[in-house]
Design a protein around this motif. Structure first.
Motif, mmCIF file in Angstrom:
data_model
loop_
_atom_site.group_PDB
_atom_site.id
_atom_site.type_symbol
_atom_site.label_atom_id
_atom_site.label_comp_id
_atom_site.label_asym_id
_atom_site.label_seq_id
_atom_site.Cartn_x
_atom_site.Cartn_y
_atom_site.Cartn_z
ATOM 1 N N GLY A 217 0.825 -1.223 0.000
ATOM 2 C CA GLY A 217 0.000 0.000 0.000
ATOM 3 C C GLY A 217 0.848 1.258 0.000
ATOM 4 O O GLY A 217 0.571 2.221 -0.728
ATOM 5 N N THR A 218 1.905 1.263 0.800
ATOM 6 C CA THR A 218 2.801 2.417 0.841
ATOM 7 C C THR A 218 3.522 2.585 -0.490
ATOM 8 O O THR A 218 3.644 3.699 -1.014
ATOM 9 C CB THR A 218 3.827 2.251 1.985
ATOM 10 N N ALA A 219 3.995 1.480 -1.055
ATOM 11 C CA ALA A 219 4.672 1.551 -2.359
ATOM 12 C C ALA A 219 3.710 2.051 -3.431
ATOM 13 O O ALA A 219 4.079 2.899 -4.266
ATOM 14 C CB ALA A 219 5.234 0.183 -2.737
ATOM 15 N N ALA A 220 2.474 1.562 -3.447
ATOM 16 C CA ALA A 220 1.491 2.007 -4.437
ATOM 17 C C ALA A 220 1.193 3.495 -4.262
ATOM 18 O O ALA A 220 1.052 4.230 -5.259
ATOM 19 C CB ALA A 220 0.213 1.186 -4.297
ATOM 20 N N PHE A 221 1.091 3.963 -3.014
ATOM 21 C CA PHE A 221 0.854 5.388 -2.773
ATOM 22 C C PHE A 221 1.957 6.242 -3.395
ATOM 23 O O PHE A 221 1.680 7.220 -4.090
ATOM 24 C CB PHE A 221 0.752 5.646 -1.263
ATOM 25 N N GLY B 98 4.012 9.775 -7.555
ATOM 26 C CA GLY B 98 5.049 10.100 -8.545
ATOM 27 C C GLY B 98 4.497 10.275 -9.931
ATOM 28 O O GLY B 98 5.029 11.030 -10.741
ATOM 29 N N LEU B 99 3.413 9.597 -10.261
ATOM 30 C CA LEU B 99 2.795 9.720 -11.574
ATOM 31 C C LEU B 99 1.707 10.795 -11.603
ATOM 32 O O LEU B 99 1.017 10.961 -12.595
ATOM 33 C CB LEU B 99 2.171 8.373 -11.975
ATOM 34 N N ASP B 100 1.566 11.547 -10.497
ATOM 35 C CA ASP B 100 0.566 12.621 -10.358
ATOM 36 C C ASP B 100 -0.863 12.099 -10.544
ATOM 37 O O ASP B 100 -1.714 12.784 -11.114
ATOM 38 C CB ASP B 100 0.839 13.758 -11.325
ATOM 39 N N LEU B 101 -1.122 10.899 -10.085
ATOM 40 C CA LEU B 101 -2.476 10.367 -10.163
ATOM 41 C C LEU B 101 -3.223 10.567 -8.851
ATOM 42 O O LEU B 101 -4.433 10.336 -8.791
ATOM 43 C CB LEU B 101 -2.447 8.886 -10.522
#
Length: 76
Positions: A63-67, A72-75
């Motif tokens: 979850g932290t990595a996905a956040f 980083g991709l501005d999503l």
């Protein structure tokens, strides 16, 4: 050192020894315990708490990595 290689007191100074170097009966403890037999079998502990802990840690890490990837991709 007095030249002796044996550790401990000199044989003539050791308590409980008779003249020939033998020990009187009952003066020394027995070589092994006087109990025999096996104890009850020990229960095998459950592995469930360890597995649950690993799953919770894995979910938090993912979850932290996905956040951070989404930030980083501005999503987000």
């Amino acid at each position: 050192m007095t030249g002796s290689t044996a550790p401990g007191p000199e044989p003539e100074d050791a308590p409980g020894l008779e003249a020939g170097g033998s020990v009187t009966p009952g003066d020394t403890p027995p070589d092994a315990g006087q109990t025999s037999g096996l104890s009850h079998p020990q229960p095998i502990p459950s592995r469930a708490p360890a597995i649950v802990t690993l799953v919770v840690v894995a979910v938090l890490v993912l979850g932290t990595a996905a956040f951070f990837v989404l930030r980083g991709l501005d999503l987000l």
